[in-house]
Structures are given as structure tokens and as C-alpha cells.
Design a protein around this motif. Structure first.
Motif, PDB file in Angstrom:
ATOM      1  N   ALA A 285       0.824  -1.207   0.000  1.00 53.31           N
ATOM      2  CA  ALA A 285       0.000   0.000   0.000  1.00 53.31           C
ATOM      3  C   ALA A 285       0.865   1.266   0.000  1.00 53.31           C
ATOM      4  O   ALA A 285       0.334   2.378   0.101  1.00 53.31           O
ATOM      5  CB  ALA A 285      -0.932   0.004   1.205  1.00 53.31           C
ATOM      6  N   GLY A 286       2.176   1.090  -0.099  1.00 55.53           N
ATOM      7  CA  GLY A 286       3.077   2.230  -0.184  1.00 55.53           C
ATOM      8  C   GLY A 286       3.593   2.730   1.146  1.00 55.53           C
ATOM      9  O   GLY A 286       4.198   3.807   1.212  1.00 55.53           O
ATOM     10  N   LEU A 287       3.398   1.955   2.212  1.00 53.54           N
ATOM     11  CA  LEU A 287       3.840   2.373   3.532  1.00 53.54           C
ATOM     12  C   LEU A 287       5.188   1.744   3.871  1.00 53.54           C
ATOM     13  O   LEU A 287       5.404   0.550   3.614  1.00 53.54           O
ATOM     14  CB  LEU A 287       2.805   1.970   4.583  1.00 53.54           C
ATOM     15  CG  LEU A 287       1.428   2.619   4.400  1.00 53.54           C
ATOM     16  CD1 LEU A 287       0.404   2.004   5.345  1.00 53.54           C
ATOM     17  CD2 LEU A 287       1.510   4.130   4.619  1.00 53.54           C
ATOM     18  N   PRO A 288       6.106   2.502   4.469  1.00 49.94           N
ATOM     19  CA  PRO A 288       7.454   1.995   4.762  1.00 49.94           C
ATOM     20  C   PRO A 288       7.465   1.106   6.004  1.00 49.94           C
ATOM     21  O   PRO A 288       7.728   1.559   7.120  1.00 49.94           O
ATOM     22  CB  PRO A 288       8.266   3.274   4.988  1.00 49.94           C
ATOM     23  CG  PRO A 288       7.251   4.240   5.558  1.00 49.94           C
ATOM     24  CD  PRO A 288       5.953   3.917   4.869  1.00 49.94           C
ATOM     25  N   THR A 289       7.165  -0.156   5.827  1.00 49.94           N
ATOM     26  CA  THR A 289       7.058  -1.062   6.967  1.00 49.94           C
ATOM     27  C   THR A 289       7.917  -2.306   6.758  1.00 49.94           C
ATOM     28  O   THR A 289       8.223  -2.695   5.628  1.00 49.94           O
ATOM     29  CB  THR A 289       5.600  -1.501   7.196  1.00 49.94           C
ATOM     30  OG1 THR A 289       5.087  -2.072   5.987  1.00 49.94           O
ATOM     31  CG2 THR A 289       4.732  -0.323   7.602  1.00 49.94           C
ATOM     32  N   ALA A 290       8.275  -2.929   7.864  1.00 59.20           N
ATOM     33  CA  ALA A 290       9.013  -4.192   7.847  1.00 59.20           C
ATOM     34  C   ALA A 290       8.538  -5.024   9.037  1.00 59.20           C
ATOM     35  O   ALA A 290       7.877  -4.518   9.950  1.00 59.20           O
ATOM     36  CB  ALA A 290      10.511  -3.951   7.927  1.00 59.20           C
ATOM     37  N   PHE A 291       8.885  -6.301   9.008  1.00 61.95           N
ATOM     38  CA  PHE A 291       8.498  -7.243  10.058  1.00 61.95           C
ATOM     39  C   PHE A 291       9.745  -7.758  10.752  1.00 61.95           C
ATOM     40  O   PHE A 291      10.759  -8.039  10.109  1.00 61.95           O
ATOM     41  CB  PHE A 291       7.733  -8.418   9.447  1.00 61.95           C
ATOM     42  CG  PHE A 291       7.421  -9.527  10.415  1.00 61.95           C
ATOM     43  CD1 PHE A 291       6.326  -9.440  11.262  1.00 61.95           C
ATOM     44  CD2 PHE A 291       8.218 -10.669  10.477  1.00 61.95           C
ATOM     45  CE1 PHE A 291       6.028 -10.466  12.164  1.00 61.95           C
ATOM     46  CE2 PHE A 291       7.927 -11.697  11.372  1.00 61.95           C
ATOM     47  CZ  PHE A 291       6.831 -11.590  12.207  1.00 61.95           C
TER      48      PHE A 291
END
Length: 344
Positions: free
Chosen positions: A238-244
Motif C-alpha cells: 500500500a506504499g507504507l514503509p514497513t518491515a516485520f
């Protein structure tokens, strides 16, 4: 994906050979709808139909609903293979609704991690994917990546923490892990409730659904949310700067299992379907499409996909499973205690 062209070609060869399966056989399964069902078709159902000439009838039903149907139809079940993500296979096996599986009947069983096949002969089907619960974090705004479940309590994150209500399955697992690292257990969830109270006092918020998590990351400067690895991928798409990231104390796991229903006469075809689900090709496909953790040790993932899942023997050693039967037996009381805590 290129790896599936070989499956399709082998399917053509199987059809030309007119195997015993290519004679109008039909099996009925459940799938979970939406993006999951699309991936299920791509990774397993379509290749299975191409290879065997059989038809797969799909009933869209999540775990609880599918299990309720299985119980109601105990004398004349409609499913040949039934899929669960909430541990219903444990109760189903105990109630005789599921048939034991001889590991020798699955060509890919030997390559599964031990935890994914530990109770086949008791009737609990193999886990073919894992939804791993860790921490989703904002790679641009978080001061640093969390590495421990106790980091959630760090005041540096304060009012940038998003918790998920325990009426949500992933929210429940995240809460139980927070409870455990605070000294609690399945016999005592008060340490977890105390931690939640502290987080709320520091400005954390609670949501009920995954779309609300996306909203918090997109609009309200969320930095960290205990949740599943597949949703970090959804947010990034969705274009969000995320990581797990996995918490160093352990990673709660939601097992997605494929189970052989008792009282049906399609066992051979059903077992072939289950065997395809635990194959390295199918599991690599699920990981690529949805970022679920593979349970087959032979799966090979790209660096990009591997970074989003719990991958490899060292990583999966950190997976843990809270007893689903204990969760179900206590769910109502825990939710009541949770609601009283967050209402204060």
C-alpha cells in the motif's frame, strides 16, 4: 511464476497418461476467501486440477465456520480436505471427525519441519503455512527497529504503539506473547493486562481489525504494531514503509493446516491434494503471494521474500504455539478481563 510452468507441464503429461485420477474425480475443500483464496487457487488448486484431471469444489469458510459445518455434518460430511488456522484440528481429531494420516502416504512429509507433522497419526493434519506474529514497524519514523517483545514497553515508542483487540486472532497471540515476557502464562494473564494498562497510559491505541492498523500507519504516525508478517507485506504494497521483525524471546505462530476428513471415500485423491499443499513449490508460492512462513525445509525463497517471513531452520526454531484448546476454553473470560482493562 516460472516454477509453476513445470507443474503445468507435468499436469499435461499426467493427463496424456490417463491416470486413475483423470477420470472425473471430485474433492471438496474449504478456503478462506479473498486474497487467500486467490493464492490458494494459484499455488495449489489450479496445478492440482491440471495434474490430476480432478475437480476441486471450494466452499468459502473460515476456520470456525468450517469446523461448525464439519461437526453438523459428522454423519455425512461434505468436505474431503478441511483447512484450519485456529487449531480446530486438535479438537476435530479428538472427536473422530478427522482421519489419521500415515506420513508414508505423503511424499513431501519427510521434508516438513517436525512441528508441522507432529500429530499426523493422531488425525491432526500437517501445517502447510504459518502466520508468524512479531512486530510490524515503520522503517522511516521509528527511532530504531524493535528486536524484543519488551521493546513495545519502551517509552521511546510511547504514543506510537498500536495494539490489536484480542477478539482478533492475531491480537490474541500478540497479547499472550506480551503476557509471557512479562512473567505470565496461560494460567495467569494478569501480567499482560498490567502491561496493556501501562501502554494505554503512555498513549498506545487499540484497534480491532487489520485495515485499522493500516490507517494508523498511514495517517496517525504509528511506529510499532504487534501483528502478523503477512500484514507487513500488505502495508508495504500500500506504499507504507514497513518491515516485520521477530521478537528475540520467540514468535507466536498461527498454524494453517490441511486435514483429512473422516467418513469420505476420496482419501487417495484428498491425500494427493494435501501432499501438493506441503510441497516446496506450493509453499514458495504462498510465501511469495502472501508472505506466509513455509513449513517445508526444502523451500527456496528469494532474499526479498525471505526478509518478510520466518525462514530457515534457525528462524523457525523460534516459533511457538500457544495451546489452541486452552485459548478456546478461556477466550470468553480473557476477553471480558481485557475489556475491563481497556475501559479503565
Amino acid at each position: 511464476m516460472k516454477i509453476y510452468s513445470s507443474i503445468a507441464l507435468s499436469g499435461v503429461a499426467a493427463l496424456m497418461a490417463t491416470t486413475a485420477f483423470a477420470q472425473g474425480g471430485t474433492i471438496t475443500i474449504n478456503s478462506f476467501g479473498g486474497a487467500y483464496e486467490e493464492a490458494h487457487r494459484q499455488c495449489v488448486i489450479d496445478p492440482f486440477e491440471a495434474e490430476t484431471g480432478a475437480t476441486v469444489q471450494i466452499v468459502t469458510a473460515y476456520s470456525a465456520d468450517a469446523f461448525a459445518q464439519l461437526r453438523a455434518q459428522a454423519q455425512a460430511p461434505q468436505f474431503d480436505v478441511i483447512h484450519f488456522s485456529g487449531g480446530q484440528e486438535i479438537v476435530g481429531a479428538q472427536e473422530g471427525l478427522l482421519d489419521p494420516i500415515d506420513p508414508a502416504s505423503l511424499s513431501n512429509a519427510a521434508d516438513l519441519y517436525d512441528f508441522a507433522k507432529s500429530n499426523l497419526e493422531a488425525g491432526e493434519g500437517p501445517a502447510y503455512s504459518i502466520a508468524a506474529i512479531g512486530m510490524i514497524y515503520n522503517t522511516e519514523n521509528a527511532p530504531e527497529a524493535p528486536s524484543s517483545w519488551t521493546d513495545i514497553l519502551d517509552e521511546a515508542y510511547a504514543d506510537h504503539i498500536v495494539l490489536t483487540d484480542i477478539s482478533n486472532g492475531y491480537g490474541m497471540l500478540g497479547f499472550l506473547m506480551l503476557n509471557q515476557v512479562q512473567g505470565g502464562s496461560l494460567d495467569d494473564i494478569q501480567p499482560g493486562l498490567d502491561a496493556v494498562s501501562s501502554l494505554l497510559e503512555n498513549g498506545a491505541i487499540i484497534v480491532s481489525t487489520s485495515p485499522e492498523i493500516q490507517q494508523e500507519f498511514a495517517q496517525n504516525d504509528a511506529w510499532v504494531a504487534p501483528y502478523a508478517s503477512d500484514y507487513a507485506f500488505t502495508l508495504r504494497n500500500a506504499g507504507l514503509p514497513t518491515a516485520f521483525v521477530q521478537g528475540e524471546e520467540g514468535t507466536p505462530a498461527s498454524f494453517i493446516t490441511a486435514n483429512l476428513v473422516a467418513g469420505r471415500d476420496n482419501d487417495e485423491l484428498a491425500l494427493k491434494f494435501i501432499d501438493m499443499e506441503i510441497s516446496p513449490e506450493a509453499q514458495a508460492c504462498f510465501a511469495d503471494a502472501l508472505r506466509y512462513t513455509p513449513t517445508n525445509s526444502k523451500v527456496e525463497l528469494s532474499e526479498e521474500v525471505a526478509a518478510d517471513v520466518v525462514y530457515g531452520p534457525d528462524a523457525v526454531a523460534g516459533l511457538l504455539r500457544f495451546d489452541p484448546t486452552v485459548i478456546e476454553a478461556n477466550r470468553a473470560d480473557w476477553v471480558d478481563a481485557w475489556n475491563r482493562t481497556i475501559a479503565q
